[in-house]
Design a protein around this motif. Structure first.
Motif, mmCIF file in Angstrom:
data_model
loop_
_atom_site.group_PDB
_atom_site.id
_atom_site.type_symbol
_atom_site.label_atom_id
_atom_site.label_comp_id
_atom_site.label_asym_id
_atom_site.label_seq_id
_atom_site.Cartn_x
_atom_site.Cartn_y
_atom_site.Cartn_z
ATOM 1 N N GLN A 156 0.819 -1.220 0.000
ATOM 2 C CA GLN A 156 0.000 0.000 0.000
ATOM 3 C C GLN A 156 0.844 1.257 0.000
ATOM 4 O OE1 GLN A 156 -2.464 -0.534 3.453
ATOM 5 N NE2 GLN A 156 -3.324 -2.406 2.612
ATOM 6 N N HIS A 157 2.153 1.090 0.228
ATOM 7 C CA HIS A 157 3.004 2.262 0.407
ATOM 8 C C HIS A 157 4.414 1.945 -0.107
ATOM 9 C CE1 HIS A 157 3.992 5.730 3.458
ATOM 10 N NE2 HIS A 157 4.523 5.924 2.272
ATOM 11 N N VAL A 158 4.840 2.679 -1.123
ATOM 12 C CA VAL A 158 6.200 2.548 -1.658
ATOM 13 C C VAL A 158 6.886 3.904 -1.482
ATOM 14 C CG1 VAL A 158 7.627 2.095 -3.688
ATOM 15 C CG2 VAL A 158 5.501 0.801 -3.357
ATOM 16 N N ARG A 159 7.988 3.902 -0.752
ATOM 17 C CA ARG A 159 8.697 5.156 -0.452
ATOM 18 C C ARG A 159 10.080 5.136 -1.097
ATOM 19 N NH1 ARG A 159 8.870 6.079 5.711
ATOM 20 N NH2 ARG A 159 6.807 6.932 5.325
ATOM 21 N N PHE A 160 10.469 6.261 -1.675
ATOM 22 C CA PHE A 160 11.842 6.455 -2.145
ATOM 23 C C PHE A 160 12.527 7.400 -1.164
ATOM 24 C CE2 PHE A 160 9.681 4.863 -5.797
ATOM 25 C CZ PHE A 160 10.632 4.120 -6.471
ATOM 26 N N VAL A 161 13.641 6.959 -0.611
ATOM 27 C CA VAL A 161 14.354 7.781 0.367
ATOM 28 C C VAL A 161 15.613 8.327 -0.291
ATOM 29 C CG1 VAL A 161 15.437 7.818 2.631
ATOM 30 C CG2 VAL A 161 13.437 6.366 2.234
ATOM 31 N N LEU A 162 15.657 9.657 -0.415
ATOM 32 C CA LEU A 162 16.776 10.313 -1.097
ATOM 33 C C LEU A 162 17.652 11.012 -0.071
ATOM 34 C CD1 LEU A 162 16.373 9.628 -3.979
ATOM 35 C CD2 LEU A 162 14.140 10.378 -3.117
ATOM 36 N N TRP A 163 18.933 10.882 -0.286
ATOM 37 C CA TRP A 163 19.904 11.355 0.700
ATOM 38 C C TRP A 163 19.972 12.878 0.745
ATOM 39 C CZ3 TRP A 163 21.760 9.551 4.828
ATOM 40 C CH2 TRP A 163 23.009 9.884 5.327
ATOM 41 N N SER A 164 20.023 13.544 -0.424
ATOM 42 C CA SER A 164 20.172 15.009 -0.437
ATOM 43 C C SER A 164 18.884 15.675 -0.900
ATOM 44 C CB SER A 164 21.320 15.417 -1.367
ATOM 45 O OG SER A 164 20.926 15.225 -2.709
ATOM 46 N N GLU A 165 18.769 16.964 -0.573
ATOM 47 C CA GLU A 165 17.597 17.727 -0.985
ATOM 48 C C GLU A 165 17.519 17.802 -2.514
ATOM 49 O OE1 GLU A 165 16.986 21.288 1.299
ATOM 50 O OE2 GLU A 165 15.763 22.157 -0.301
ATOM 51 N N GLN A 166 18.673 17.957 -3.139
ATOM 52 C CA GLN A 166 18.735 18.021 -4.605
ATOM 53 C C GLN A 166 18.223 16.721 -5.242
ATOM 54 O OE1 GLN A 166 22.764 18.655 -5.721
ATOM 55 N NE2 GLN A 166 22.242 19.796 -7.576
ATOM 56 N N ASP A 167 18.665 15.596 -4.704
ATOM 57 C CA ASP A 167 18.218 14.291 -5.223
ATOM 58 C C ASP A 167 16.721 14.127 -4.995
ATOM 59 O OD1 ASP A 167 20.891 13.969 -5.666
ATOM 60 O OD2 ASP A 167 21.158 12.240 -4.352
ATOM 61 N N TRP A 168 16.248 14.558 -3.821
ATOM 62 C CA TRP A 168 14.820 14.480 -3.506
ATOM 63 C C TRP A 168 13.999 15.290 -4.523
ATOM 64 C CZ3 TRP A 168 11.517 18.517 -2.425
ATOM 65 C CH2 TRP A 168 10.210 18.132 -2.093
ATOM 66 N N GLU A 169 14.491 16.508 -4.840
ATOM 67 C CA GLU A 169 13.768 17.374 -5.776
ATOM 68 C C GLU A 169 13.631 16.715 -7.136
ATOM 69 O OE1 GLU A 169 14.927 21.712 -4.311
ATOM 70 O OE2 GLU A 169 15.350 21.359 -6.450
ATOM 71 N N LEU A 170 14.728 16.135 -7.593
ATOM 72 C CA LEU A 170 14.715 15.502 -8.912
ATOM 73 C C LEU A 170 13.783 14.279 -8.923
ATOM 74 C CD1 LEU A 170 17.761 15.125 -11.179
ATOM 75 C CD2 LEU A 170 16.059 13.331 -11.062
ATOM 76 N N PHE A 171 13.895 13.431 -7.924
ATOM 77 C CA PHE A 171 13.010 12.251 -7.858
ATOM 78 C C PHE A 171 11.545 12.675 -7.763
ATOM 79 C CE2 PHE A 171 14.549 7.771 -7.420
ATOM 80 C CZ PHE A 171 15.800 7.985 -7.942
ATOM 81 N N SER A 172 11.260 13.712 -6.973
ATOM 82 C CA SER A 172 9.878 14.194 -6.841
ATOM 83 C C SER A 172 9.316 14.627 -8.183
ATOM 84 C CB SER A 172 9.837 15.419 -5.931
ATOM 85 O OG SER A 172 9.875 15.042 -4.629
ATOM 86 N N ARG A 173 10.134 15.365 -8.911
ATOM 87 C CA ARG A 173 9.667 15.874 -10.211
ATOM 88 C C ARG A 173 9.403 14.722 -11.178
ATOM 89 N NH1 ARG A 173 13.804 19.157 -11.693
ATOM 90 N NH2 ARG A 173 14.505 17.766 -13.297
ATOM 91 N N VAL A 174 10.311 13.772 -11.233
ATOM 92 C CA VAL A 174 10.143 12.647 -12.163
ATOM 93 C C VAL A 174 8.953 11.780 -11.735
ATOM 94 C CG1 VAL A 174 11.260 10.601 -13.123
ATOM 95 C CG2 VAL A 174 12.574 12.697 -12.815
ATOM 96 N N MET A 175 8.742 11.640 -10.416
ATOM 97 C CA MET A 175 7.577 10.888 -9.927
ATOM 98 C C MET A 175 6.288 11.515 -10.463
ATOM 99 S SD MET A 175 6.346 10.203 -5.983
ATOM 100 C CE MET A 175 5.899 11.901 -5.585
ATOM 101 N N GLU A 176 6.198 12.854 -10.372
ATOM 102 C CA GLU A 176 4.989 13.546 -10.862
ATOM 103 C C GLU A 176 4.837 13.341 -12.372
ATOM 104 O OE1 GLU A 176 2.946 15.619 -9.016
ATOM 105 O OE2 GLU A 176 4.093 15.879 -7.153
ATOM 106 N N GLU A 177 5.942 13.442 -13.100
ATOM 107 C CA GLU A 177 5.894 13.290 -14.566
ATOM 108 C C GLU A 177 5.406 11.908 -14.963
ATOM 109 O OE1 GLU A 177 9.699 16.176 -15.457
ATOM 110 O OE2 GLU A 177 9.848 14.054 -16.037
#
Ligand code: AR6
Length: 180
Positions: A156-177
């Protein structure tokens, strides 16, 4: 405040969180960006083995070696989870085709989670550290693997844990896309 972003994909909550993969106590399983021998190393593998304690390496020994794209499951020992799922990602530029091998990691880890009736799983950005996979292409492969996984049942829940804020931003954007 850690950065966090999520969306609903069918029955599954998909989330990007900035943080440490070894500090995800609400997840049934965390995924290790392992080496073929399933031994402690640097990065994610080092952190996981050091928090899990020596029992994890003892349990891993008879399961090794694993191949690129393969996943195996163990207990979590002193980590606050039920299981660790260990994946060997491709070394970028060497293990080919790297996108298929990386996608296999995600698919095989999700399949193992389902086979063990787990409800939640947290991934690091496999292969994007020591193994040199560029973050943008790795994010695309990760979320395409979620999109194409057609066997969600218990998860029910899949989480991606990113080490840096920059990596988090990029993963977030691609997730939305890819997933919204
Ligand atoms: N929590 C979340 N992400 C992390 C953490 C952490 N505690 N530590 C690092 N990262 P890597 P790989 C990020 O090198 O590329 C090891 O030595 C990191 O910034 O752990 O698959 C093994 O023994 C990067 O984005 O994994 C293998 O030999 C990502 O996690 C080899 O490295 C993956 O970095 C595996 O290399």
């Amino acid at each position: 405040m850690p950065m966090r972003n999520s969306l609903q994909f069918g029955s599954v909550k998909i989330e990007c969180l900035q943080g440490d993969i070894t500090n995800q106590p609400d997840m049934d399983a965390i995924v290790n960006a392992a080496n073929a021998q399933l031994m402690p190393g640097g990065g994610v593998a080092g952190a996981i083995h050091s928090k899990a304690g020596p029992g994890l390496a003892r349990e891993c020994k008879p399961l090794a070696p694993i191949r690129q794209g393969e996943a195996v499951i163990t207990g979590a020992h002193d980590l606050p989870n039920k299981h660790v799922i260990h994946c060997l990602g491709p070394v970028y530029g060497i293990d080919r085709p790297e996108d298929k091998l990386l996608a296999n990691c995600y698919r095989n880890a999700l399949s193992l989670a389902e086979a063990n009736a787990l409800q939640s799983i947290a991934f690091p950005a496999i292969s994007t550290g020591t193994f040199g996979y560029p973050l943008g292409p790795a994010a695309k492969v990760s979320f395409a693997s979620i999109r194409d996984f057609n066997a969600f049942r218990n998860l029910q829940h899949v989480r991606f844990v990113l080490w840096s804020e920059q990596d988090w931003e990029l993963f977030s954007r691609v997730m939305e896309e890819i997933l919204s």
